[in-house]
Design an enzyme around this catalytic site. Structure first.
Site, short mmCIF file in Angstrom:
data_model
loop_
_atom_site.label_atom_id
_atom_site.label_comp_id
_atom_site.label_asym_id
_atom_site.label_seq_id
_atom_site.Cartn_x
_atom_site.Cartn_y
_atom_site.Cartn_z
N LYS A 199 5.91 7.30 -9.13
CA LYS A 199 4.97 6.20 -9.25
C LYS A 199 4.27 6.04 -7.91
O LYS A 199 4.80 5.49 -6.96
CB LYS A 199 5.71 4.91 -9.62
CG LYS A 199 4.87 3.89 -10.43
CD LYS A 199 3.67 3.33 -9.70
CE LYS A 199 4.04 2.31 -8.66
NZ LYS A 199 2.80 1.70 -8.02
N CYS A 234 4.66 3.39 9.27
CA CYS A 234 5.88 2.61 9.51
C CYS A 234 6.50 2.95 10.86
O CYS A 234 7.19 2.12 11.45
CB CYS A 234 6.88 2.84 8.37
SG CYS A 234 7.16 4.56 7.97
N GLU A 274 13.20 3.49 2.46
CA GLU A 274 12.59 3.71 3.78
C GLU A 274 11.53 2.64 3.90
O GLU A 274 10.51 2.67 3.22
CB GLU A 274 12.01 5.12 3.88
CG GLU A 274 11.68 5.52 5.31
CD GLU A 274 10.25 5.22 5.70
OE1 GLU A 274 10.03 4.17 6.38
OE2 GLU A 274 9.35 5.98 5.32
N GLU A 294 5.57 -6.53 11.45
CA GLU A 294 4.83 -5.28 11.27
C GLU A 294 3.39 -5.59 10.88
O GLU A 294 3.13 -6.27 9.89
CB GLU A 294 5.50 -4.43 10.19
CG GLU A 294 4.84 -3.07 10.01
CD GLU A 294 5.54 -2.21 8.99
OE1 GLU A 294 5.69 -1.00 9.23
OE2 GLU A 294 5.95 -2.75 7.94
#
Length: 496
Positions: A190, A301, A266, A400
Site C-alpha cells: 500500500k 526521517c 520505521e 520532526e
C-alpha cells in the site's frame, strides 16, 4: 548519471504512460470505480486519476496473497528460483529506469537527477542483492545429546502487508518487498496516496518478471481507509510500515484489535549531527551538514536536522552552512541542474511553515530562508532554512519538521553534546565528526540511535541494517537481518 536534458524530460513527461489501477492477483483492476487525483508538486497540476482502494480492494488483495501463499508455487520454489525472478525484477527496473525516475520526480517533487541516480539505483540494487541472497541462507542444527537431532529452520511468515511513504516511494518499497519475497512470503503493498504511481509501475514490472499471480499485489488508496483495512485484516501475518510515529501507533492498535500480527515500524527522526573542534575537515563537515538537511527537500526521517556544534567553532560552521544554503539551486524537479525540488504538497508545506513560525516565536534566530518561493510556477517550493540560537526545549529542537529546516545548537563539552543529542523521543540516526578514535567509539556507544555515522553522513550499503531505537521504531530494513521480519523460527526435535 541522468540521461536527458531539461527539455527532454519535459517532453517525456507529456507522453508518460502512468498506471491508474490496482494490481490484484496478477490483474490490473479498477476496483469499485472511485478514484482520487494525484497532484504533481512541481506545478500543482493533476497527474492522474488513480483507482481509490478501500476495504473491498484490500480484502481482494489479501485473499489473493493468501491463496498464493497457501496453495501457490512461490513459497515452495527453490530459493535459487525465487532469487532468479528477483534478479529479473532488478533487470526490468534498470530497463525502465528513466520512466520510473520521471514518475517519482513528478509525483513527489524529487529532483530528477536524484530520482534517477540515487532512488532508482537504490531500488535496483535492493532487488539484485536479495535475489543473490535468496539461496545463501542456512538453517541450524544445534549440538544436542547423542540420541537426538535438533533442527532450527526459518520458514516464510505468510502474507505481508507493506505500507510505505512518499519521500522514497521505490526505495522503501524495495526494502520491504524484496526481502519478504526472497523469504517466500506474499505481499500486499500500500503506497502513499501522494505517490502511488511508481509503486503501481513496480507491480507491473514484477508481474512481467515472472512473479506468479497474487505474490505481489499493489493497492492504491488513502491511509486511514486502505492502510487501516490492511492493518486490521486477520489474514495478514506481518505488517511492515515506514512513516510517522503517530501512524505507527495506529498500526500497533490495529494488531491488538485483530490477530496480533507482528508489526515492524520505521518511524520518525530528529537526528543529531555533532561537530567537535577536532573534526578532520570542518569544511567537509559543514558541507555535509548542509547537504544532509537539504537533500530530498529535507523530507527524510534520517535528515540531520539538529546540528550540534562546539561553541568554539559554532559561528564558523554555521556561516559555512548558511553560505551553502544560499548557493543551493532550488527549482523545477525536471531540471537536471536542480539541487532541491518541490515539497510533496501544499498541506505539507503549510505544516513546515508552521514549524518555522513557531521557531521565530520561540526566539530562534533565522539565519537564512524561511519563505515560500517560485510561486509563479505553481510548484511547492521553500527556501533552504537555517536557524541558530535554538533553545533545546523548543519545538524546533524536539519535533520532526520533515522539511529543509536546520536547527543549530551550541555545546561546551562532549558530555553536553551527548546529552543534547539524546534529548529526544527519537533514535533513528546520528552523526559525529572527530579525529579522536577513542571519542568516536565512546560517543557512538553513548548515542541512542540505530545508525551512527562518523566523519560522514548517510553512507552505507545493503550489507548493513537500518532502523531505529526508542520511538523511531523497531526491526531492521536492509541486510540479511531484514529477513528476520519475514520468517518464523521453527524447532524440530527428533528422538533417535
Amino acid at each position: 548519471m541522468t540521461v536527458a536534458t531539461h527539455d527532454e524530460w519535459l517532453r517525456r513527461a507529456k507522453t508518460l504512460d502512468l498506471p491508474r489501477t490496482h494490481l490484484i492477483d496478477g490483474t490490473e483492476e479498477a476496483g469499485g470505480g472511485s478514484t482520487f487525483t494525484v497532484i504533481s508538486p512541481r506545478d500543482g497540476q493533476p497527474l492522474a486519476e488513480v483507482a481509490d482502494g478501500g476495504a473491498a480492494e484490500v480484502d481482494a488483495a489479501v485473499a489473493a496473497a493468501r491463496r498464493a501463499f497457501d496453495h501457490g508455487p512461490w513459497p515452495r520454489l527453490a530459493p535459487a528460483d525465487r532469487g532468479r525472478i528477483l534478479l529479473r525484477v532488478a533487470d526490468l527496473l534498470e530497463a525502465h529506469r528513466s520512466e520510473l525516475a520521471l514518475t517519482v520526480s513528478l509525483e513527489m517533487g524529487k529532483p530528477i537527477t536524484d530520482a534517477h541516480d540515487i532512488e532508482l539505483r537504490a531500488v535496483i540494487n535492493t532487488f539484485r542483492w536479495y535475489g543473490q541472497l535468496a539461496d545463501k541462507l542456512t538453517d541450524e542444527s544445534p549440538h544436542t545429546a547423542p540420541d537426538a537431532l535438533a533442527l532450527v529452520t526459518r520458514e516464510p511468515a505468510g502474507v505481508v502487508g507493506a505500507v510505505v511513504p512518499w519521500n522514497f516511494p521505490l526505495t522503501l518499497a524495495g526494502w520491504k518487498v524484496a526481502p519478504a519475497l526472497a523469504a517466500g512470503c506474499t505481499v500486499v503493498l500500500k503506497p502513499s496516496e501522494n505517490s502511488p504511481l511508481s509503486a503501481l509501475l513496480l507491480g507491473r514490472l514484477a508481474r512481467e518478471a515472472g512473479l506468479p499471480p497474487g505474490v505481489l499485489n499493489v493497492v492504491a488508496g488513502d491511509g486511514p481507509v486502505a492502510g487501516r483495512a490492511l492493518g486490521l485484516h486477520p489474514d495478514v501475518d506481518v505488517l511492515a510500515f515506514t512513516g510517522s510515529t503517530a501512524v505507527g501507533r495506529h498500526f500497533l492498535r490495529y494488531s491488538a484489535d485483530s490477530n496480533l500480527k507482528r508489526v515492524w515500524l520505521e518511524l520518525g527522526g530528529k537526528s543529531p549531527n555533532i561537530v567537535l573542534p577536532d573534526a578532520p575537515d570542518l569544511d567537509k563537515a559543514a558541507a555535509t551538514a548542509a547537504w544532509g538537511i537539504f537533500f530530498n527537500q529535507g523530507e527524510m526521517c534520517t535528515a540531520p536536522s539538529r546540528l550540534l556544534v562546539h561553541s568554539s567553532i559554532a559561528e564558523d560552521v554555521t556561516e559555512a552552512v548558511v553560505r551553502r544554503a544560499r548557493e543551493l539551486r532550488v527549482g523545477d524537479p525536471l531540471d537536471p541542474d536542480t539541487e532541491m525540488g518541490a515539497l510533496v504538497g501544499e498541506q505539507h508545506l503549510a505544516r513546515v511553515l508552521g514549524h518555522i513560525d513557531a521557531a521565530r516565536r520561540d526566539g530562534a534566530r533565522l539565519r537564512t530562508g524561511g519563505t515560500r518561493i517560485l510561486t509563479e510556477t505553481g510548484g511547492v517550493h521553500l527556501e533552504p532554512t537555517v536557524f541558530d540560537q535554538v533553545a533545546p526545549g523548543s519545538r524546533l529542537a524536539r519535533e520532526e519538521v520533515f522539511g529543509p529546516v536546520l536547527s543549530v545548537l551550541a555545546f561546551d563539552d562532549v558530555d553536553q553534546a551527548v546529552s543534547l543529542a539524546n534529548a529526544t523521543e527519537y533514535g533513528l540516526a546520528a552523526g559525529l565528526w572527530t579525529s579522536d578514535l577513542s571519542t568516536a567509539h565512546r560517543v557512538s556507544r553513548a548515542l541512542k540511535a540505530g545508525t551512527v555515522w562518523v566523519n560522514c553522513y548517510e553512507e552505507g550499503d545493503l550489507t548493513v541494517p537500518f532502523g531505529g531505537m526508542k520511538q523511531s521504531g523497531n526491526g531492521r530494513d536492509k541486510s540479511a537481518h531484514a529477513l528476520e521480519k519475514y520468517t518464523e523460527l521453527k524447532t524440530t526435535w527428533i528422538q533417535l
